[in-house]
Design a protein around this motif. Structure first.
Motif, PDB file in Angstrom:
ATOM      1  N   ASN A 132      -4.472   4.505  -2.470  1.00 38.31           N
ATOM      2  CA  ASN A 132      -3.602   3.641  -1.663  1.00 38.31           C
ATOM      3  C   ASN A 132      -2.456   4.481  -1.087  1.00 38.31           C
TER       4      ASN A 132
ATOM      5  N   TRP B 186      -9.804  -2.243   0.154  1.00 33.64           N
ATOM      6  CA  TRP B 186      -8.435  -2.487   0.643  1.00 33.64           C
ATOM      7  C   TRP B 186      -7.389  -1.573  -0.017  1.00 33.64           C
TER       8      TRP B 186
ATOM      9  N   LYS C 286      -6.736   4.066   1.686  1.00 32.19           N
ATOM     10  CA  LYS C 286      -6.130   4.308   2.999  1.00 32.19           C
ATOM     11  C   LYS C 286      -6.543   5.713   3.436  1.00 32.19           C
TER      12      LYS C 286
END
Lengths: 128, 364
Positions: free
Chosen positions: B71, B257, B260
């Motif tokens: 993330n 999700w 990144k």
């Protein structure tokens, strides 16, 4: 606290003898260990059981436990109320929470079971 | 066995204690179903002091945590929290965790799973070697309480000087709770609104007792690890060791999700990019048992009579009142509504893929 008119197993079942028949359930200790009971897998009426053979299973939210027959015999009735209200076993383990009624094959097998005082001693041993 | 500072309080409350990840923890107080429903409808209080608290500090702390996790930690300002993972070069999980940005760019707190704390600490130590950072494991110094449920704010506000109405989800602040210094975040592992309270105080039972006193008239119950597991599963929150492991990738766990790709390099990036290009062969999906029965972890899963997988998590879900679970299925069988079978003792029970989360709270 364990009723004196019942017999007990090391696997925490109880047996109540009524003439040639007997009622089987799991003990208060067993239901406390399991916690909230949500499902009981009951046998078919007519099933022939040896002593120590699996009668069915009791499931709580967290765990599954087999229920073993304390003596040999034939299943002549199951507590069908447990299908709808399995938590009867939590609420009244030695009464309304009974699981099956057996026709006893050999009454001498009852001698292998514990009386209430012995079962209570057995539990003390487990807790220490 | 390790004991949390609240051990005596649990025993006084009549909790049933079990060993979990080397800790003696309460598994239930009044009963899993009552505790579960209290969190969904009122509030529940958990001792989660077994969780690990690892600090990464130093001039390159941000760069280091960026490298360790998929993330984008750079998005965090001080006071913000992020769900992420520690990933292997293969894109699988060392652990999942929360990252707290204490100071930008030089101080981060990683909250990790109890069972993994030592492994994670060693991993972070090793992988952070090229960075100018210090890694400090303060897990044994911290107590952590979780107050969860729709009434959490109402119960906690009278006990703290932090204005909770101003605290958004995945944010945190420092302040007093019941007179003790704490870090309070609006986070949790139940699918409900709520807070996690961290303190270095030697006497966290002061906080525990204050919350019990404030909350009990409002329907709050103390909650053990049993209901913590059923709550998190209804909300489809991952459990390391069951649903995610060092053999499952972040993509397979359907947690794209938290990846990144555009943020720069990180451990596992190349492997995850490759897997994304090639397409997934399997994916974690939610299921419901259609027949009567409950699926448990490791029960075999069959498609057209052939064993293809095992149940990861599976339980009776007390709020949705269904037998639910998570399982990795071959990608061609992951469509909602797909039916398959689960071996439960001597029977094969019918199950089907369903949308997740199984439970989603209504936003106010």
């Amino acid at each position: 606290m364990y009723p004196e008119n019942l017999y007990y197993t090391k696997d925490h079942e109880w047996l109540k003898v009524e003439g040639e028949e007997a009622v089987v359930g799991i003990t208060d200790f067993a239901q406390k260990q399991l916690g909230d009971i949500i499902y009981v897998d009951l046998p078919q009426v007519g099933k022939i059981l040896e002593a120590h053979q699996t009668i069915g299973t009791v499931e709580s939210v967290k765990s599954v436990s087999d229920v073993y027959s304390p003596v040999s015999g034939e299943v002549i009735e199951v507590n069908s109320e447990l299908s709808q209200t399995p938590d009867l076993i939590n609420k009244d383990p030695h009464g309304q929470g009974w699981i099956v009624r057996l026709k006893i094959k050999d009454k001498s097998e009852i001698n292998n079971l514990m009386k209430a005082a012995d079962y209570e001693k057995y539990l003390e041993g487990l807790e220490h | 066995m390790k004991k949390t500072r609240l051990n005596a309080v649990h025993k006084e409350s009549g909790a049933r204690m079990i060993e979990f990840a080397g800790w003696e923890m309460p598994v239930e107080y009044k009963g899993i179903i009552d505790e579960h429903l209290a969190v969904r409808t009122k509030a529940g209080l958990f001792d989660v002091s077994h969780m690990g608290e690892i600090f990464v500090e130093g001039p390159e702390a941000l760069a280091c945590v960026q490298y360790l996790t998929p993330n984008d930690v750079a998005k965090l300002s001080p006071g913000q929290v992020q769900y992420t993972a520690l990933t292997t070069p293969e894109g699988t999980f060392v652990d999942d965790m929360l990252v707290y940005c204490l100071s930008l760019p030089d101080r981060y707190l990683l909250v990790v799973n109890a069972a993994n704390t030592d492994k994670d600490y060693a991993w972070i130590k090793e992988k952070s070697a090229p960075f100018n950072v210090q890694v400090i494991n303060r897990s044994d110094e911290y107590s952590q309480l979780a107050l969860q449920g729709p009434l959490a704010q109402e119960i906690l506000q009278p006990l703290t000087d932090i204005d909770l109405s101003q605290m958004k989800s995945f944010h945190f602040a420092f302040g007093k709770v019941a007179g003790l210094d704490c870090l309070v975040s609006r986070t949790g592992y139940t699918g409900e609104d709520g807070f996690e309270i961290y303190t270095l105080a030697e006497n966290p039972e002061v906080i525990w007792k204050a919350i019990i006193k404030e909350g009990t008239p409002k329907g709050l119950l103390p909650v053990g690890l049993g209901a913590r597991d059923t709550l998190r599963l209804e909300a489809r929150l991952m459990l390391y060791g069951n649903d995610i492991t060092d053999k499952t990738t972040v993509l397979e766990a359907d947690l794209k999700w938290i990846i990144k790709f555009q943020k720069g390099d990180f451990l596992g990036k190349a492997a995850l990019e490759k897997q994304l290009q090639e397409g997934l062969k399997r994916k974690l999906v939610g299921f419901e048992v259609v027949d009567k029965g409950i699926a448990r972890p490791h029960y075999p899963v069959f498609i057209k009579g052939e064993k293809v997988s095992e149940v990861c998590s599976g339980t009776f879900a007390p709020y949705v009142k269904k037998a639910i679970g998570l399982v990795y299925l071959p990608i061609e069988y992951t469509e909602i509504g797909t039916e398959f079978e689960i071996g439960i003792r001597d029977k094969k029970l019918k199950a089907k893929v369903v949308p997740t989360p199984f439970y989603k709270r209504e936003k106010k």
